[in-house]
Design an enzyme around this catalytic site. Structure first.
Site, short mmCIF file in Angstrom:
data_model
loop_
_atom_site.label_atom_id
_atom_site.label_comp_id
_atom_site.label_asym_id
_atom_site.label_seq_id
_atom_site.Cartn_x
_atom_site.Cartn_y
_atom_site.Cartn_z
N LYS A 39 -13.00 -15.44 -7.72
CA LYS A 39 -13.75 -16.13 -6.91
C LYS A 39 -14.85 -17.09 -7.46
O LYS A 39 -15.77 -16.63 -8.31
CB LYS A 39 -14.61 -15.12 -5.83
N ASP A 88 -5.39 13.82 -4.35
CA ASP A 88 -4.44 13.21 -4.22
C ASP A 88 -4.40 11.77 -4.74
O ASP A 88 -3.27 11.34 -5.34
CB ASP A 88 -3.92 13.09 -2.52
N HIS A 96 -5.23 8.83 -9.81
CA HIS A 96 -4.84 7.29 -10.00
C HIS A 96 -6.07 6.27 -10.06
O HIS A 96 -6.18 5.56 -11.15
CB HIS A 96 -4.04 7.07 -8.70
C1 BG6 Z 1 1.02 9.77 -4.38
C2 BG6 Z 1 0.21 10.28 -3.36
O1 BG6 Z 1 0.53 9.97 -5.62
O2 BG6 Z 1 0.74 8.29 -4.51
C3 BG6 Z 1 0.55 9.69 -2.00
O3 BG6 Z 1 0.59 11.83 -3.45
C4 BG6 Z 1 0.53 8.22 -1.95
O4 BG6 Z 1 -0.29 10.44 -1.10
C5 BG6 Z 1 1.16 7.38 -3.08
O5 BG6 Z 1 1.00 7.63 -0.75
C6 BG6 Z 1 0.91 6.02 -3.21
O6 BG6 Z 1 1.55 5.54 -4.39
P1 BG6 Z 1 1.86 3.83 -4.34
O7 BG6 Z 1 2.50 3.60 -5.51
O8 BG6 Z 1 2.50 3.70 -3.02
O9 BG6 Z 1 0.51 3.49 -4.31
#
Ligand code: BG6
Length: 483
Positions: free
Chosen positions: A379, A244, A249
């Site tokens: 820092k 996820d 990310h």
């Molecule tokens: C999504 C995930 O890709 O990113 C979610 O599927 C998560 O689980 C979300 O909550 C978080 O995104 P942001 O932009 O709020 O950090």
């Protein structure tokens, strides 16, 4: 910029993603003048049988909130008039033929203006229907204008569940569309401070000699949320925190922190460098992983009683190249923790031959806070003001809210949708990049799926399992204390 008729088709228009992210992003673009009403038309497509007005009413509530400017509701109404709804299934031709007819009618009414026809298909859909929807678009809905133009598709993660399933999906879509037509969204690439990483690294002389294994001790890329999987337990349980958040990310952020300088800012040059980073990551060692699952997660009726799915994970990645050999990149993500925050922490090594005996006060650290309250701070150790010659930790702080008062930072989706219209793939994931990302995590994911690795329990609202902090210190992270 290109002119002519632009049709934006939101597939899955009645779903959550469309309502919460896609339509609000489109509205913001409209509000700022990026979508001209004499050129653009928006189509919602889904299975639900509702009228245009019903869809508009469902969306309206997501476009106006307490932060909306006065007069916004008029703009919302104008915007909603641009939206037309078509209902149909995701795997038969009838619906898509009807959709094509609607798009073509709009094009012939506006094309007399000038220019080409542009068709942007946004998949706000579960990935299981990506292959059939792609086939239907290819068969029924491609741009056929003599005046040129394009057809593009925008797809969202999850792109598969592991290397094989992702490769299969890529092959299915790749048979129908060319890579320049496919926009794989990772919305972290649309965040202001993620986009700033290239500038920060390659436009500041100061960082050039420091950004390597000689000076940097460890890097942390952290994502925390202070809420659980509320309402998404069913989806989440199939995927878990690694698929996820971490595999996409956080790994994308890692690439931008670790990559070499690209030849230019051309999307292919940037993505070439990111792929090299991913390909240099060594296999993850079991002892450098801590998994967690918050207490209460399985109370969700959509989550199986014996679920082994992690809602928290810390994993150390090691990049085998000249710049980074020996520097741990610690990726950490968790749901139901004590705060909501995403940040990059770059921790420098100790000063050799320390004459101040100040090691206990901590190391230099450069922190880039992606959210909330975008900021960068460094820092530093300074002399404690006063008569004594003692040292203290302090910060050089660039907080966006103070420095850029009155400047609105665009939402990630807004920026990325604009990029798709402009044809800029810099902030989108290329097929080979996706493959390399799955290669890193697939062995670990399979071990978790097979029950060979188990998550440790943690309290909701905590920092996650204590073992994760222990792992951090084991690989060299030193907690620093502010003043
Ligand atoms: C999504 C995930 O890709 O990113 C979610 O599927 C998560 O689980 C979300 O909550 C978080 O995104 P942001 O932009 O709020 O950090």
């Amino acid at each position: 910029p290109e002119t002519g008729c632009l049709s934006i088709i939101v597939l899955g228009a009645s779903g959550d993603l469309a309502k919460k992210k896609t339509f609000p992003a489109l509205f913001n673009l409209y509000r700022q003048g990026f979508l001209q009403s004499n050129e653009v038309h928006i189509f919602g497509y889904a299975r639900t049988k509702i009228s245009d007005d019903e869809l508009r009413n469902r969306i309206r509530g997501y476009l106006i909130n307490e932060k909306s400017a006065p007069g916004q509701s008029e703009q919302v109404s104008e915007f909603l008039q641009l939206i037309k709804y078509v209902s149909g299934s995701y795997d038969t031709e009838e619906g898509f033929q009807l959709l094509d007819k609607e798009i073509s009618a709009h094009e012939s009414s506006k094309n007399s203006l000038e220019g080409s026809s542009r068709r942007l298909f946004y998949f706000a859909l579960p990935p299981s229907v990506y292959p059939s929807v792609s086939r239907m678009i290819k068969k029924c809905c491609m741009n056929r204008s003599d005046l040129g133009g394009w057809t593009r598709i925008v797809v969202e993660k999850p792109f598969g569940k592991d290397l094989d399933s992702s490769e299969k999906l890529s092959a299915q879509i790749g048979e129908l569309f060319e890579e320049p037509q496919i926009y794989r969204i990772d919305h972290y690439l649309g965040k202001e401070l993620v986009q700033n990483l290239l500038v920060l690294r390659f436009a500041n002389r100061m960082f050039l000699p420091l950004w390597n294994r000689d000076n940097i001790d460890n890097v942390q890329i952290v994502f925390r949320e202070d809420f659980g999987t509320e309402g998404r337990g069913g989806y989440f349980d199939e995927y878990g925190i690694i698929r996820d958040i971490i595999q996409n990310h956080l790994l994308q952020v890692l690439c931008l922190v670790a990559m070499e300088k690209p030849v230019s800012l051309k999307p292919e040059h940037i993505r070439d460098e990111k792929v090299k980073v991913l390909q240099s990551v060594l296999p993850i060692k079991d002892e450098e992983v801590v998994l967690g699952q918050y207490d209460g997660y399985r109370d969700d009726p959509t989550v199986p009683d014996h679920s082994n799915t992690p809602t928290f994970a810390t994993a150390v990645l090691r990049i085998h190249n000249e710049r980074w050999e020996g520097v741990p990149f610690i990726l950490k993500a968790g749901k139901a923790l004590n705060s909501r925050k995403a940040e990059i922490r770059i921790q420098f090594k100790d000063v050799p031959g320390d004459i101040f005996k100040c090691k206990k006060q901590g190391r230099n650290e450069f922190v880039i806070r992606l959210q909330p309250s975008e900021a960068m701070y460094m820092k530093l150790t300074v002399k404690q003001p006063g008569l004594e010659m003692s040292t203290a930790q302090s910060e050089l702080d660039l907080s966006y809210r103070q420095r850029y008062q009155g400047v609105t930072i665009p939402e990630a989706y807004e920026r990325l949708i604009l990029d798709t219209i402009r044809g800029d793939q810099q902030h989108f994931v290329r097929r080979d990049e996706l493959k390399a990302a799955w290669e890193i995590f697939t062995p670990l994911l399979h071990r978790i799926d097979d029950g060979e690795m188990k998550p440790l329990p943690y309290n909701p609202g905590s920092r996650g399992p204590a073992e994760a902090d222990e792992l951090l210190s084991k690989v060299g992270y030193v907690q620093t204390h502010g003043y």
